[in-house]
Design a protein around this motif. Structure first.
Motif, mmCIF file in Angstrom:
data_model
loop_
_atom_site.group_PDB
_atom_site.id
_atom_site.type_symbol
_atom_site.label_atom_id
_atom_site.label_comp_id
_atom_site.label_asym_id
_atom_site.label_seq_id
_atom_site.Cartn_x
_atom_site.Cartn_y
_atom_site.Cartn_z
ATOM 1 N N ARG A 162 0.849 -1.243 0.024
ATOM 2 C CA ARG A 162 0.014 0.093 0.130
ATOM 3 C C ARG A 162 0.727 1.160 -0.117
ATOM 4 N N GLU A 163 2.088 0.972 0.736
ATOM 5 C CA GLU A 163 2.984 2.252 0.872
ATOM 6 C C GLU A 163 3.538 2.631 -0.715
ATOM 7 N N LEU A 164 3.643 1.499 -1.215
ATOM 8 C CA LEU A 164 4.189 1.512 -2.934
ATOM 9 C C LEU A 164 3.228 1.943 -3.679
ATOM 10 N N GLY A 165 2.014 2.122 -3.462
ATOM 11 C CA GLY A 165 0.885 2.157 -4.219
ATOM 12 C C GLY A 165 0.371 1.104 -5.142
ATOM 13 N N ARG A 166 0.731 -0.111 -4.836
ATOM 14 C CA ARG A 166 0.296 -1.269 -5.214
ATOM 15 C C ARG A 166 -0.725 -2.322 -4.507
#
Length: 59
Positions: free
Chosen positions: A53-57
């Motif tokens: 989620r932090e990486l936008g995935r």
């Protein structure tokens, strides 16, 4: 050493290799489908979800 890390990040598997690895992993783990997740793995899976989620995935 920093250059090695940069080269590692740029390396990608070809599509054919990804497909082969995916098929083998599915074959190996097929007997585990429907089995409960071991308690010791739950924290690891939650940490992975947070990182994704932090990486936008996020899925």
């Amino acid at each position: 050493m920093a250059a090695d890390r940069q080269n590692f990040r740029k390396a990608h598997l070809g599509k054919a290799a990804q497909v082969r690895i995916g098929r083998r992993l599915r074959l190996v783990y097929r007997p585990l489908i429907g089995e409960p997740i071991p308690d010791e793995c739950v924290d690891l899976l939650l940490a992975l979800r947070r990182k994704e989620r932090e990486l936008g995935r996020s899925a």
